[in-house]
Design a protein around this motif. Structure first.
Motif, PDB file in Angstrom:
ATOM      1  N   LEU A 295       0.838  -1.109   0.106  1.00 42.43           N
ATOM      2  CA  LEU A 295       0.124  -0.194  -0.037  1.00 42.43           C
ATOM      3  C   LEU A 295       0.916   1.296  -0.104  1.00 42.43           C
ATOM      4  O   LEU A 295       0.294   2.369   0.093  1.00 42.43           O
ATOM      5  CB  LEU A 295      -1.005  -0.068   1.233  1.00 42.43           C
ATOM      6  N   LYS A 307      -1.087  -1.925 -14.504  1.00 40.84           N
ATOM      7  CA  LYS A 307      -2.298  -2.136 -15.337  1.00 40.84           C
ATOM      8  C   LYS A 307      -2.513  -1.542 -16.515  1.00 40.84           C
ATOM      9  O   LYS A 307      -3.325  -2.037 -17.310  1.00 40.84           O
ATOM     10  CB  LYS A 307      -3.308  -1.428 -13.968  1.00 40.84           C
ATOM     11  N   ARG A 316      -2.938  -5.678 -11.807  1.00 41.82           N
ATOM     12  CA  ARG A 316      -3.485  -5.729 -10.554  1.00 41.82           C
ATOM     13  C   ARG A 316      -2.533  -6.731  -9.570  1.00 41.82           C
ATOM     14  O   ARG A 316      -2.022  -6.349  -8.369  1.00 41.82           O
ATOM     15  CB  ARG A 316      -4.741  -6.124 -10.088  1.00 41.82           C
ATOM     16  N   LEU A 317      -2.103  -7.906 -10.197  1.00 37.49           N
ATOM     17  CA  LEU A 317      -1.544  -8.685  -9.238  1.00 37.49           C
ATOM     18  C   LEU A 317      -0.029  -8.557  -9.482  1.00 37.49           C
ATOM     19  O   LEU A 317       0.741  -9.005  -8.367  1.00 37.49           O
ATOM     20  CB  LEU A 317      -1.669 -10.165  -9.959  1.00 37.49           C
ATOM     21  N   ILE A 320       1.327  -6.932  -6.487  1.00 36.16           N
ATOM     22  CA  ILE A 320       1.470  -7.784  -5.262  1.00 36.16           C
ATOM     23  C   ILE A 320       1.977  -8.717  -5.203  1.00 36.16           C
ATOM     24  O   ILE A 320       2.617  -9.107  -3.868  1.00 36.16           O
ATOM     25  CB  ILE A 320      -0.148  -8.202  -4.916  1.00 36.16           C
TER      26      ILE A 320
ATOM     27  N   SER B  36      -6.114  -7.007  -3.638  1.00 37.55           N
ATOM     28  CA  SER B  36      -6.794  -6.600  -4.896  1.00 37.55           C
ATOM     29  C   SER B  36      -8.348  -5.968  -4.765  1.00 37.55           C
ATOM     30  O   SER B  36      -8.338  -5.039  -5.415  1.00 37.55           O
ATOM     31  CB  SER B  36      -7.128  -7.949  -5.583  1.00 37.55           C
ATOM     32  N   ILE B  38      -8.823  -3.872  -2.017  1.00 37.88           N
ATOM     33  CA  ILE B  38      -8.199  -2.676  -1.750  1.00 37.88           C
ATOM     34  C   ILE B  38      -8.065  -1.707  -3.175  1.00 37.88           C
ATOM     35  O   ILE B  38      -8.350  -0.679  -3.251  1.00 37.88           O
ATOM     36  CB  ILE B  38      -6.989  -2.366  -0.814  1.00 37.88           C
ATOM     37  N   GLY B  39      -7.346  -2.407  -4.147  1.00 32.41           N
ATOM     38  CA  GLY B  39      -7.009  -1.621  -5.201  1.00 32.41           C
ATOM     39  C   GLY B  39      -8.328  -1.200  -6.101  1.00 32.41           C
ATOM     40  O   GLY B  39      -8.269  -0.091  -6.352  1.00 32.41           O
ATOM     41  N   GLU B  40      -9.148  -2.138  -6.073  1.00 35.96           N
ATOM     42  CA  GLU B  40     -10.435  -1.881  -6.755  1.00 35.96           C
ATOM     43  C   GLU B  40     -11.125  -0.761  -5.754  1.00 35.96           C
ATOM     44  O   GLU B  40     -11.731   0.073  -6.477  1.00 35.96           O
ATOM     45  CB  GLU B  40     -11.168  -3.013  -7.083  1.00 35.96           C
ATOM     46  N   GLU B  42      -9.954   1.306  -3.886  1.00 40.72           N
ATOM     47  CA  GLU B  42      -9.506   2.940  -3.922  1.00 40.72           C
ATOM     48  C   GLU B  42      -9.830   3.571  -5.545  1.00 40.72           C
ATOM     49  O   GLU B  42     -10.139   4.738  -5.428  1.00 40.72           O
ATOM     50  CB  GLU B  42      -8.058   2.927  -3.822  1.00 40.72           C
ATOM     51  N   ASP B  43      -9.763   2.777  -6.336  1.00 36.59           N
ATOM     52  CA  ASP B  43     -10.123   3.297  -7.808  1.00 36.59           C
ATOM     53  C   ASP B  43     -11.622   3.775  -8.046  1.00 36.59           C
ATOM     54  O   ASP B  43     -11.935   4.536  -8.608  1.00 36.59           O
ATOM     55  CB  ASP B  43      -9.930   2.147  -8.942  1.00 36.59           C
TER      56      ASP B  43
END
Lengths: 500, 76
Positions: A295, A307, A316-317, A320, B36, B38-40, B42-43
């Motif tokens: 984060l 992305k 996205r992965l 991570i 994943s 959290i990423g979504e 936030e967007d």
């Protein structure tokens, strides 16, 4: 004072007896005194390092609560982390850096050869977890220095974990505990089970492992493979057995420690393996490194770029997965100052990252071949595949160095003859036929217990419901059988994870 | 809330997000799935999730995640 010694048993007996005899409000002080006596028994000078971590973490916690401004709070946090991880790094990695500098730049710097204070990686991680929790507002700072000192030094867990969390452990340490016979019985049973795993199985398996790892150039094929498989037995029985002893001792005081193992060899993937093996290190890394790194602002920027380039799902992965590789690199470094551990960490991190990135491909292929996730055959394949991958990683543990690990892998594939199993070679390496029979029977018992636990059976409760004669027969077998069949002569009291 | 359920189902299908309140405790969501999500989030909702928010209480159910989003929106 080794966990496997008469002194330790007498020490625990004294501590437990006094604990329930003194007024309950003093119980935590009693535990603190015994914890410091235990730690000082390894060397009075080592207490300095324990006090250093305790005082710096305590002061930082108190200071963070007084400071309103976020930036100042952050400075206190960073200062405390640097003071402690800095000390750990200097103690643990200086010689590794010197060795590499000497090799790369042909220098002649002399080594520090410092003795690493026992359990330092464990108690520093525990204390730093607390500091981060205070910073994030997950828990309040402890006001009493001595209470906090007990949280950092609680003697059963200080040498090899489990790495405790403040919100779960502290309350149990400070509250008053009444004497319950069942608790004592359960604690003793768990200790006995741990001694059985360590003395009868781990230390016996160690004989073959040590022989091959010390002379790895001499062995090939099936012999090396046998040593690696034996290491699977040794490491699991050693570490999980040690944990059983530690958990059992804590239970005698009415304290339930976090679990460190959940039948790891039944894992269906490397990710699952790390959810079952050394759980408290894995969750520590997840909460305090993996999430913050994932984060962070720079990772966020990288995620946006990824992305845009690789599309939403894969993009996205990727960040991570990168954070995951960083975490496992640290897990490797945590295990020791050597390249073999760094590669061990990378190996695990890359396998997990690959598994995650390729998950959609697996799903597609499974559909194509009509493979159901719930089928027994598929599960068995997943468990076997994971076991093989884990065993490959053990090469890095057994071998003296990285080159040795690769050499051992190569040797395994050289001169691979099953006749070794029949020609008596394995009987000329320190273990006789009876040793192998004991190992086989012991592992079978652990396997059956594990299968039952995996199916939700609570072993101690189940045993407790059996007729008294049967119960005492079982206890008698463990009490007398463990020293009788234990490989006591080669034990020397050491646990593998205590050196980390 | 519907959008959130949509995000959850896309990232980790085969879970009853309307009724389940043990998404973390029962290991339905692992750390990769949480990040994943959290990423979504936030967007989609324009909020910023910090490590401090990643506790089981905030991720055990779709409702808990929604409440966390609402709270973070107020901070923004």
């Amino acid at each position: 004072m080794s966990l496997i010694s008469m002194e330790f048993l007498l020490f625990v007996l004294t501590a437990v007896t006094g604990y329930y005899l003194i007024p309950k409000k003093y119980q935590w002080i009693w535990l603190l005194v015994f914890s410091y006596i235990y730690y000082a028994s390894a060397g009075v000078r080592l207490v300095f390092f324990l006090v250093y971590t305790t005082v710096t973490a305590y002061a930082a916690g108190r200071l963070m609560e007084r400071v309103e401004e976020k930036q100042k709070k952050k400075r206190v946090l960073v200062g405390c982390l640097l003071l402690n991880f800095g000390m750990l790094s200097v103690l643990k990695y200086t010689d590794f850096v010197i060795d590499n500098l000497n090799k790369i730049f042909h220098m002649n710097l002399s080594f520090w050869t410092m003795i690493l204070p026992l359990g330092i990686s464990f108690y520093i991680f525990q204390a730093m977890g607390y500091i981060l929790d205070v910073y994030w507002g997950r828990c309040k700072a402890e006001r009493n220095l001595f209470r906090f000192a007990l949280f950092v030094s609680f003697f059963p867990q200080i040498l090899q974990g489990p790495i405790g969390r403040y919100h779960r452990l502290s309350e149990q340490l400070y509250e008053e505990h009444a004497f319950h016979l069942r608790q004592i019985q359960y604690g003793l049973q768990l200790m006995l089970w741990g001694f059985f795993k360590k003395l009868v199985l781990a230390d016996r398996a160690a004989v073959l492992v040590n022989q091959v790892s010390a002379n790895y150039m001499e062995y090939t094929g099936v012999t090396v493979l046998a040593a690696v498989l034996m290491y699977s037995v040794q490491l699991y029985m050693d570490f999980s057995g040690g944990m059983n002893v530690v958990e059992g001792v804590a239970e005698l005081f009415g304290i339930e420690l976090d679990r460190n193992f959940k039948r790891p060899y039944f894992a269906v993937s490397i990710t699952d393996f790390w959810h079952r093996w050394h759980i408290t290190l894995g969750t520590w890394m997840k909460d305090y490194v993996f999430y913050p790194v994932s984060l962070s602002k720079w990772m966020g920027r990288f995620g946006k770029w990824s992305k845009a380039v690789f599309g939403k799902k894969t993009g996205r992965l990727i960040p991570i997965s990168l954070a995951n590789v960083i975490v496992f690199l640290l897990v490797g470094v945590w295990h020791g100052a050597a390249w073999k551990y760094i590669v061990y960490g990378l190996y695990n991190g890359l396998l997990i990252a690959a598994g995650s990135l390729l998950a959609p491909v697996y799903q597609k292929e499974k559909k194509r071949f009509h493979i159901s996730d719930g089928s027994k055959g598929w599960r068995l394949w997943q468990i076997s595949r994971t076991f093989i991958l884990v065993n490959i990683s053990w090469y890095f543990d057994i071998a003296p160095d990285l080159a040795g690990a690769f050499q051992m892998m190569k040797n395994t594939l050289t001169d691979f003859r099953f006749s070794v199993l029949r020609d008596g070679s394995l009987l000329a390496m320190g273990l006789d036929r009876l040793d192998y029979i004991i190992l086989f029977l012991g592992c079978t018992i652990v396997f059956i217990v594990s299968v039952l636990q995996e199916r939700g059976v609570k072993i101690r409760e189940t045993v407790g419901r059996k007729p008294m004669v049967l119960r005492w027969l079982l206890y008698g077998l463990l009490v007398f059988g463990t020293p009788m069949f234990g490989h006591v002569m080669t034990t020397a009291g050491g646990f593998i994870y205590a050196q980390f | 809330m519907e959008k959130l359920i949509e995000i959850l189902e896309e990232i980790q299908p085969n879970a009853d997000y309307k009724n389940c309140d043990r998404l973390i405790d029962d290991e339905i969501l692992d750390s990769f799935a949480i990040l994943s999500i959290i990423g979504e989030i936030e967007d989609e909702f324009g909020v910023s999730v910090t490590p401090a928010e990643i506790v089981p209480e905030n991720f055990n159910s779709a409702e808990a995640i929604w409440k966390m989003i609402e709270k973070l929106k107020e901070v923004c």
